[in-house]
Design a protein around this motif. Structure first.
Motif, PDB file in Angstrom:
ATOM      1  N   CYS A   1      -0.169   6.004   3.609  1.00  0.00           N
ATOM      2  CA  CYS A   1      -0.258   6.234   5.047  1.00  0.00           C
ATOM      3  C   CYS A   1      -0.980   5.093   5.759  1.00  0.00           C
ATOM      4  CB  CYS A   1      -0.971   7.551   5.323  1.00  0.00           C
ATOM      5  SG  CYS A   1      -0.047   9.010   4.795  1.00  0.00           S
ATOM      6  N   ALA A   2      -2.014   4.570   5.121  1.00  0.00           N
ATOM      7  CA  ALA A   2      -2.756   3.471   5.731  1.00  0.00           C
ATOM      8  C   ALA A   2      -1.894   2.223   5.829  1.00  0.00           C
ATOM      9  CB  ALA A   2      -4.013   3.182   4.920  1.00  0.00           C
ATOM     10  N   GLN A   3      -1.115   1.960   4.799  1.00  0.00           N
ATOM     11  CA  GLN A   3      -0.290   0.760   4.792  1.00  0.00           C
ATOM     12  C   GLN A   3       0.846   0.851   5.799  1.00  0.00           C
ATOM     13  OE1 GLN A   3       1.368  -0.185   0.928  1.00  0.00           O
ATOM     14  NE2 GLN A   3       1.470  -2.359   1.395  1.00  0.00           N
TER      15      GLN A   3
ATOM     16  N   GLN B   1      -3.117   8.169  -3.540  1.00  0.00           N
ATOM     17  CA  GLN B   1      -1.777   7.609  -3.348  1.00  0.00           C
ATOM     18  C   GLN B   1      -1.311   7.814  -1.909  1.00  0.00           C
ATOM     19  OE1 GLN B   1       1.362   8.162  -6.439  1.00  0.00           O
ATOM     20  NE2 GLN B   1      -0.129   9.511  -7.407  1.00  0.00           N
ATOM     21  N   THR B   2      -1.505   9.049  -1.403  1.00  0.00           N
ATOM     22  CA  THR B   2      -1.090   9.355  -0.033  1.00  0.00           C
ATOM     23  C   THR B   2      -1.930   8.583   0.976  1.00  0.00           C
ATOM     24  OG1 THR B   2      -0.397  11.572  -0.718  1.00  0.00           O
ATOM     25  CG2 THR B   2      -0.763  11.216   1.632  1.00  0.00           C
TER      26      THR B   2
ATOM     27  N   ASN C   1       0.484   3.542  -9.022  1.00  0.00           N
ATOM     28  CA  ASN C   1      -0.917   3.828  -8.720  1.00  0.00           C
ATOM     29  C   ASN C   1      -1.284   5.282  -9.002  1.00  0.00           C
ATOM     30  OD1 ASN C   1       0.664   4.839  -6.676  1.00  0.00           O
ATOM     31  ND2 ASN C   1      -0.592   4.062  -5.009  1.00  0.00           N
ATOM     32  N   PHE C   2      -0.699   5.852 -10.041  1.00  0.00           N
ATOM     33  CA  PHE C   2      -1.055   7.224 -10.418  1.00  0.00           C
ATOM     34  C   PHE C   2      -2.532   7.316 -10.760  1.00  0.00           C
ATOM     35  CE2 PHE C   2      -1.970  10.030 -14.050  1.00  0.00           C
ATOM     36  CZ  PHE C   2      -1.781  11.263 -13.423  1.00  0.00           C
ATOM     37  N   SER C   3      -3.162   8.391 -10.332  1.00  0.00           N
ATOM     38  CA  SER C   3      -4.550   8.662 -10.704  1.00  0.00           C
ATOM     39  C   SER C   3      -4.729  10.157 -10.882  1.00  0.00           C
ATOM     40  CB  SER C   3      -5.516   8.133  -9.636  1.00  0.00           C
ATOM     41  OG  SER C   3      -5.292   8.778  -8.394  1.00  0.00           O
ATOM     42  N   VAL C   4      -5.601  10.528 -11.781  1.00  0.00           N
ATOM     43  CA  VAL C   4      -5.900  11.940 -12.026  1.00  0.00           C
ATOM     44  C   VAL C   4      -6.766  12.467 -10.885  1.00  0.00           C
ATOM     45  CG1 VAL C   4      -7.091  13.549 -13.560  1.00  0.00           C
ATOM     46  CG2 VAL C   4      -5.706  11.701 -14.531  1.00  0.00           C
ATOM     47  N   THR C   5      -6.335  13.548 -10.259  1.00  0.00           N
ATOM     48  CA  THR C   5      -7.071  14.107  -9.121  1.00  0.00           C
ATOM     49  C   THR C   5      -7.645  15.494  -9.416  1.00  0.00           C
ATOM     50  OG1 THR C   5      -5.006  14.994  -8.204  1.00  0.00           O
ATOM     51  CG2 THR C   5      -5.732  12.822  -7.425  1.00  0.00           C
ATOM     52  N   ALA C   6      -7.283  16.064 -10.547  1.00  0.00           N
ATOM     53  CA  ALA C   6      -7.793  17.383 -10.913  1.00  0.00           C
ATOM     54  C   ALA C   6      -7.983  17.443 -12.418  1.00  0.00           C
ATOM     55  CB  ALA C   6      -6.832  18.481 -10.456  1.00  0.00           C
ATOM     56  N   ALA C   7      -8.898  18.280 -12.846  1.00  0.00           N
ATOM     57  CA  ALA C   7      -9.142  18.440 -14.282  1.00  0.00           C
ATOM     58  C   ALA C   7      -7.886  18.925 -14.980  1.00  0.00           C
ATOM     59  CB  ALA C   7     -10.285  19.429 -14.503  1.00  0.00           C
ATOM     60  N   CYS C   8      -7.667  18.407 -16.169  1.00  0.00           N
ATOM     61  CA  CYS C   8      -6.473  18.763 -16.922  1.00  0.00           C
ATOM     62  C   CYS C   8      -6.753  19.953 -17.841  1.00  0.00           C
ATOM     63  CB  CYS C   8      -5.996  17.566 -17.746  1.00  0.00           C
ATOM     64  SG  CYS C   8      -4.400  17.831 -18.538  1.00  0.00           S
ATOM     65  N   TYR C   9      -5.742  20.749 -18.053  1.00  0.00           N
ATOM     66  CA  TYR C   9      -5.839  21.914 -18.936  1.00  0.00           C
ATOM     67  C   TYR C   9      -6.242  21.503 -20.341  1.00  0.00           C
ATOM     68  CZ  TYR C   9      -4.080  25.737 -21.900  1.00  0.00           C
ATOM     69  OH  TYR C   9      -3.946  26.725 -22.841  1.00  0.00           O
TER      70      TYR C   9
ATOM     71  N   GLY D   1       5.651  11.976  -1.196  1.00  0.00           N
ATOM     72  CA  GLY D   1       6.068  11.622  -2.546  1.00  0.00           C
ATOM     73  C   GLY D   1       4.998  10.825  -3.265  1.00  0.00           C
ATOM     74  N   GLY D   2       5.181  10.654  -4.571  1.00  0.00           N
ATOM     75  CA  GLY D   2       4.231   9.870  -5.348  1.00  0.00           C
ATOM     76  C   GLY D   2       4.301  10.228  -6.825  1.00  0.00           C
ATOM     77  N   TRP D   3       3.473   9.575  -7.611  1.00  0.00           N
ATOM     78  CA  TRP D   3       3.450   9.779  -9.058  1.00  0.00           C
ATOM     79  C   TRP D   3       2.613  11.003  -9.402  1.00  0.00           C
ATOM     80  CZ3 TRP D   3       6.837   6.694 -11.365  1.00  0.00           C
ATOM     81  CH2 TRP D   3       7.124   5.448 -10.796  1.00  0.00           C
ATOM     82  N   VAL D   4       3.204  11.934 -10.143  1.00  0.00           N
ATOM     83  CA  VAL D   4       2.441  13.085 -10.639  1.00  0.00           C
ATOM     84  C   VAL D   4       1.953  12.835 -12.059  1.00  0.00           C
ATOM     85  CG1 VAL D   4       3.670  14.722  -9.173  1.00  0.00           C
ATOM     86  CG2 VAL D   4       4.535  14.249 -11.476  1.00  0.00           C
ATOM     87  N   ALA D   5       2.498  11.820 -12.695  1.00  0.00           N
ATOM     88  CA  ALA D   5       2.109  11.371 -14.031  1.00  0.00           C
ATOM     89  C   ALA D   5       2.747  10.000 -14.219  1.00  0.00           C
ATOM     90  CB  ALA D   5       2.579  12.344 -15.114  1.00  0.00           C
ATOM     91  N   PRO D   6       2.285   9.206 -15.157  1.00  0.00           N
ATOM     92  CA  PRO D   6       2.943   7.924 -15.399  1.00  0.00           C
ATOM     93  C   PRO D   6       4.439   8.108 -15.678  1.00  0.00           C
ATOM     94  CG  PRO D   6       0.846   7.994 -16.542  1.00  0.00           C
ATOM     95  CD  PRO D   6       1.072   9.372 -15.992  1.00  0.00           C
TER      96      PRO D   6
END
Length: 517
Positions: free
Chosen positions: A344-346, A339-340, A313-321, A97-102
């Motif tokens: 996982c580390a924590q 995010q993952t 902690n959302f971050s852009v990981t791929a170029a946006c359309y 799971g995680g943020w896909v956008a704010p």
């Protein structure tokens, strides 16, 4: 708190948020939370489109990318699950799971791109390890989301009305094969207060009375609601009131029981093609109970420094359309989300994507090419599922569902006087509300035709404490058999309707008949 539940979104975020805004202006207060039951389609770019398990003619960018890029922000906290029509490579970056956008949060799943003809479907199958981990939960559950319906749930609602609306379900209902056996198994085990689904593109309510395990305990009941897909004049959204602790924080928090289960089952993760079963109490396994102990949950708290807040902690990981610069040949890359990695580390658990990448490099688990459409092997990067949720080969065909083997030689010829769904939507003003409601679906109170009725559920399995004539309530305490069908504004037919070929024509004709009825 006021919770809105949406059926299949199909990328229509602008339309859904506009409908919510209209409901807020006409309702008792703001919406606190939006829950989406799959087919969300978090498509960021052209490469994501190619990872959706639909024929190419159904691959449309829709509006999610505007929320991903920061051009827009979700006006209400949105939580969604995956369905069988998703940008699977994007969601695979967030297996926990995680943020896909704010302000838009995904509840996780995992697989490995690039995909071939087999894995682009197997990616959305329910895995036995997922069911196994969920069955370790012991604490009471308020809400459960699934894309597909639990099998047999139709016996606990107005089955007669369901089959009148969706007559092609009859064979599977009579054979008791409609819906997911995995979801049915979890419904019996978890007994949540609410269960929300989508997938079958019809609104349906049911009340399932569970049997009490012990004599001294009171029997629990689950209020089930399935919703339609986001289309004009369809019941795709429902707002309900759910009890909530007013002193609770207004942000997402991790659940210590679930995190303890993730830690306990970490060694059960399999990224090979090898078939294997989950541990059972059959004398063959040293451990079969992975439920969370008090000590294990305390260890989780220590790991997280007693801070259960989900970080933003959302971050852009791929170029946006970019509509002005289409990139039809954008390269598909197996990405690892920070995010993952951080999660996982924590928590001290395996980062699935790192293990998948290593396995891919060493053993070529995920295949060599995205174009291997004739490969029959299962190289999905996970243990093959015993719970197949692929409905593309159902015995009774749902004309409302996209079929993966549809013929491609014909192009859809759609003629419409209305604006294209891919164009930016504008917040409707109050004087535009009537036109807006006419062109798009509105929110309705649960109609009395969807309550449990003794006339319509004869022969249905109802628990001892449940009476077949009892109405279904969704949390506001109202007897829904006494509540008339209610729309946000008057509906009228557009002057010029869309001309849609083949089966879609029947869909819209059915909608017209429902409205006039």
């Amino acid at each position: 708190m006021r919770v809105a539940v949406a059926g299949c979104c199909h990328g229509e975020l602008d339309k859904i948020y506009e409908t919510l805004a209209l409901a807020e202006r006409r309702g008792p207060g703001p919406i606190d939370l939006l829950l989406c039951c799959g087919d969300f389609q978090a498509v960021r770019n052209e490469a994501d489109l190619r990872c959706m398990a639909v024929p190419p003619k159904y691959r449309h960018m829709q509006t999610f990318y505007r929320y991903y890029s920061g051009e827009k922000k979700a006006p209400v906290l949105t939580i969604f699950i995956g369905g069988n029509h998703e940008a699977s490579n994007h969601l695979q970056e967030l297996p926990y799971g995680g943020w896909v956008a704010p302000n838009i949060y995904y509840l996780g799943h995992f697989e490995c791109p690039p995909y071939n003809a087999a894995t682009i479907r197997s990616i959305y199958h329910v895995r036995n390890i997922e069911v196994y981990k969920l069955k370790q939960l012991k604490q009471p559950m308020d809400i459960f989301l699934s894309h597909d319906w639990p099998r047999s749930i139709y016996h606990y609602g107005n089955k007669k009305q369901l089959l009148k609306t969706k007559s092609f379900f009859r064979q599977e209902v009579e054979n008791n094969t409609l819906g997911s056996p995995a979801a049915s198994e979890l419904l019996e085990h978890l007994k949540p207060t609410y269960w929300f689904s989508a997938h079958l593109h019809v609104k349906f309510a049911a009340l399932m009375q569970h049997q009490a395990k012990d004599k001294g305990q009171s029997a629990k009941a689950t209020k089930f609601l399935a919703l339609d897909k986001c289309l004009p004049h369809r019941d795709f959204l429902q707002v309900i009131e759910i009890e909530h602790d007013p002193s609770a924080p207004d942000y997402l928090e991790y659940d210590t029981e679930w995190l303890a289960i993730l830690r306990a089952t970490n060694d059960l993760i399999n990224v090979s093609e090898r078939l294997w079963n989950m541990p059972e109490n059959n004398g063959l396994h040293t451990r079969w109970d992975y439920s969370a102990t008090k000590e294990a949950m305390n260890e989780v708290l220590e790991k997280l420094n007693h801070d259960l807040k989900v970080p933003c902690n959302f971050s852009v990981t791929a170029a946006c359309y970019d509509p002005s610069k289409p990139q039809t040949q954008m390269q598909l890359v197996h990405r690892i989300s920070p995010q993952t990695t951080e999660f996982c580390a924590q928590l001290g658990i395996t980062d699935i994507n790192i293990r998948l990448q290593k396995a891919k490099e060493e053993q070529h688990v995920c295949g060599d090419s995205e174009e291997q459409d004739d490969v029959e092997s299962n190289d999905s990067g996970e243990d093959p599922s015993e719970y197949n949720t692929d409905t593309s080969a159902l015995s009774s065909i749902n004309p409302d569902e996209i079929m993966l083997d549809e013929e491609e030689e014909y192009d859809d010829s759609i003629v419409s006087a209305h604006s294209d769904m891919n164009t930016p939507s504008v917040e409707p003003s109050s004087d535009q509300a009537s036109d807006f409601s006419a062109s798009f679906s509105d929110i309705r109170i649960l109609p009395s035709s969807m309550t449990v009725s003794s006339d319509d559920t004869s022969g249905s399995p109802v628990g001892k404490e449940g009476n077949r004539g009892d109405p279904v309530e969704l949390g506001d305490g109202k007897d829904l058999t006494k509540v008339p069908l209610k729309r946000l504004s008057d509906e009228h037919e557009p002057e010029q309707r869309k001309k849609i070929k083949r089966r879609n024509q029947a869909i819209y004709a059915a909608v017209d008949n429902d409205d006039t009825a």
